[in-house]
Design a protein around this motif. Structure first.
Motif, PDB file in Angstrom:
ATOM      1  N   MET A  12       0.852  -1.173   0.000  1.00 18.27           N
ATOM      2  CA  MET A  12       0.000   0.000   0.000  1.00 18.27           C
ATOM      3  C   MET A  12       0.895   1.233   0.000  1.00 18.27           C
ATOM      4  N   ASP A  13       0.314   2.361  -0.343  1.00 14.48           N
ATOM      5  CA  ASP A  13       1.094   3.593  -0.345  1.00 14.48           C
ATOM      6  C   ASP A  13       0.336   4.703   0.388  1.00 14.48           C
ATOM      7  N   ARG A  14       0.990   5.828   0.510  1.00 13.22           N
ATOM      8  CA  ARG A  14       0.488   6.946   1.298  1.00 13.22           C
ATOM      9  C   ARG A  14      -0.872   7.447   0.828  1.00 13.22           C
ATOM     10  N   SER A  15      -1.145   7.396  -0.466  1.00 15.61           N
ATOM     11  CA  SER A  15      -2.377   7.958  -1.002  1.00 15.61           C
ATOM     12  C   SER A  15      -3.637   7.244  -0.507  1.00 15.61           C
ATOM     13  N   GLU A  16      -3.491   6.075   0.056  1.00 10.04           N
ATOM     14  CA  GLU A  16      -4.648   5.313   0.523  1.00 10.04           C
ATOM     15  C   GLU A  16      -5.017   5.618   1.975  1.00 10.04           C
ATOM     16  N   PHE A  17      -4.264   6.509   2.633  1.00  4.12           N
ATOM     17  CA  PHE A  17      -4.505   6.839   4.031  1.00  4.12           C
ATOM     18  C   PHE A  17      -4.713   8.337   4.187  1.00  4.12           C
ATOM     19  N   GLN A  18      -5.374   8.721   5.283  1.00  2.18           N
ATOM     20  CA  GLN A  18      -5.593  10.126   5.625  1.00  2.18           C
ATOM     21  C   GLN A  18      -5.313  10.320   7.110  1.00  2.18           C
ATOM     22  N   GLU A  19      -4.892  11.510   7.464  1.00  4.97           N
ATOM     23  CA  GLU A  19      -4.658  11.829   8.866  1.00  4.97           C
ATOM     24  C   GLU A  19      -5.994  11.971   9.591  1.00  4.97           C
ATOM     25  N   ASN A  20      -5.968  11.773  10.907  1.00  3.60           N
ATOM     26  CA  ASN A  20      -7.147  11.873  11.770  1.00  3.60           C
ATOM     27  C   ASN A  20      -8.275  10.953  11.335  1.00  3.60           C
ATOM     28  N   THR A  21      -7.918   9.716  11.029  1.00  2.00           N
ATOM     29  CA  THR A  21      -8.905   8.694  10.691  1.00  2.00           C
ATOM     30  C   THR A  21      -8.661   7.454  11.534  1.00  2.00           C
ATOM     31  N   ARG A  22      -9.703   6.683  11.680  1.00  2.00           N
ATOM     32  CA  ARG A  22      -9.609   5.379  12.339  1.00  2.00           C
ATOM     33  C   ARG A  22      -9.601   4.342  11.222  1.00  2.00           C
ATOM     34  N   ILE A  23      -8.666   3.403  11.316  1.00  2.00           N
ATOM     35  CA  ILE A  23      -8.566   2.390  10.266  1.00  2.00           C
ATOM     36  C   ILE A  23      -8.554   0.994  10.881  1.00  2.00           C
ATOM     37  N   THR A  24      -9.097   0.071  10.144  1.00  7.84           N
ATOM     38  CA  THR A  24      -9.011  -1.343  10.465  1.00  7.84           C
ATOM     39  C   THR A  24      -8.232  -1.980   9.333  1.00  7.84           C
TER      40      THR A  24
ATOM     41  N   ASP B 142       6.490  10.248   4.045  1.00 11.25           N
ATOM     42  CA  ASP B 142       6.712   9.603   2.749  1.00 11.25           C
ATOM     43  C   ASP B 142       6.809   8.084   2.858  1.00 11.25           C
ATOM     44  N   ASP B 143       7.500   7.563   3.879  1.00  6.65           N
ATOM     45  CA  ASP B 143       7.749   6.127   3.979  1.00  6.65           C
ATOM     46  C   ASP B 143       6.942   5.418   5.058  1.00  6.65           C
ATOM     47  N   PHE B 144       6.363   6.163   5.993  1.00 10.35           N
ATOM     48  CA  PHE B 144       5.648   5.559   7.112  1.00 10.35           C
ATOM     49  C   PHE B 144       4.595   6.513   7.647  1.00 10.35           C
ATOM     50  N   MET B 145       3.758   5.973   8.531  1.00 16.71           N
ATOM     51  CA  MET B 145       2.757   6.798   9.210  1.00 16.71           C
ATOM     52  C   MET B 145       2.867   6.556  10.714  1.00 16.71           C
TER      53      MET B 145
ATOM     54  N   PHE C 110       1.973   4.156  20.511  1.00 17.21           N
ATOM     55  CA  PHE C 110       2.164   4.856  19.247  1.00 17.21           C
ATOM     56  C   PHE C 110       3.181   4.053  18.452  1.00 17.21           C
ATOM     57  N   ARG C 111       2.940   3.907  17.178  1.00 12.99           N
ATOM     58  CA  ARG C 111       3.815   3.098  16.335  1.00 12.99           C
ATOM     59  C   ARG C 111       4.192   3.833  15.058  1.00 12.99           C
ATOM     60  N   LYS C 112       5.389   3.530  14.610  1.00 10.50           N
ATOM     61  CA  LYS C 112       5.811   3.938  13.277  1.00 10.50           C
ATOM     62  C   LYS C 112       5.491   2.755  12.373  1.00 10.50           C
ATOM     63  N   MET C 113       4.500   2.917  11.495  1.00 12.20           N
ATOM     64  CA  MET C 113       4.067   1.814  10.649  1.00 12.20           C
ATOM     65  C   MET C 113       4.386   2.119   9.192  1.00 12.20           C
ATOM     66  N   PRO C 114       5.349   1.386   8.624  1.00 13.10           N
ATOM     67  CA  PRO C 114       5.628   1.552   7.192  1.00 13.10           C
ATOM     68  C   PRO C 114       4.418   1.111   6.365  1.00 13.10           C
ATOM     69  N   TYR C 115       4.180   1.792   5.265  1.00  7.68           N
ATOM     70  CA  TYR C 115       3.022   1.478   4.428  1.00  7.68           C
ATOM     71  C   TYR C 115       3.080   0.053   3.892  1.00  7.68           C
ATOM     72  N   GLU C 116       4.277  -0.460   3.639  1.00  8.68           N
ATOM     73  CA  GLU C 116       4.386  -1.821   3.082  1.00  8.68           C
ATOM     74  C   GLU C 116       3.997  -2.908   4.084  1.00  8.68           C
ATOM     75  N   GLU C 117       3.909  -2.574   5.389  1.00  8.99           N
ATOM     76  CA  GLU C 117       3.449  -3.549   6.381  1.00  8.99           C
ATOM     77  C   GLU C 117       1.948  -3.788   6.283  1.00  8.99           C
ATOM     78  N   VAL C 118       1.221  -2.825   5.741  1.00  6.61           N
ATOM     79  CA  VAL C 118      -0.230  -2.958   5.629  1.00  6.61           C
ATOM     80  C   VAL C 118      -0.548  -3.792   4.398  1.00  6.61           C
ATOM     81  N   VAL C 119      -1.210  -4.915   4.625  1.00 11.15           N
ATOM     82  CA  VAL C 119      -1.549  -5.832   3.547  1.00 11.15           C
ATOM     83  C   VAL C 119      -2.913  -5.473   2.959  1.00 11.15           C
TER      84      VAL C 119
END
Length: 101
Positions: free
Chosen positions: A1-13, A35-38, A49-58
């Motif tokens: 996954m990449d950054r464009s699929e996420f937004q700040e101040n959102t709840r995600i599953t 750019d590389d993580f959220m 609180f976690r640093k989650m790289p986008y590539e960890e999200v399947v």
């Protein structure tokens, strides 16, 4: 996954890969996108609180914009990229007098 699929101040599953490569379900609050993580906070487990790289999200299962009354706020200094350069997790104690905590 990449950054464009996420937004700040959102709840995600999501379904994500843990450090051992196992697939895990998780509920998170997204604070900040880089750019590389959220920076996210676990809302169903340990509250870290976690640093989650986008590539960890399947798989992004569900996204919900947080209501204004339920926004989690942090000092801006804690969300700077340089603070997260050498760390993967952070625990933060906070109080919210308006919410009785």
């Amino acid at each position: 996954m990449d950054r464009s699929e996420f937004q700040e101040n959102t709840r995600i599953t999501v379904t994500y890969k843990d450090r051992n490569g196992k697939l895990r379900p998780g509920n998170f609050y997204v604070y900040k996108l880089f750019d590389d993580f959220m920076i996210v906070r676990s809302t169903d487990n340990d509250g870290l609180f976690r640093k989650m790289p986008y590539e960890e999200v399947v798989k992004l299962v569900k996204t919900k914009k947080a209501d204004r009354s339920h926004l989690f706020t942090l000092p801006d200094e804690m969300l700077e990229e340089r603070v997260w350069k050498d760390r993967d997790t952070m625990f933060h104690y906070a109080s919210a007098p308006g919410r009785g905590k």
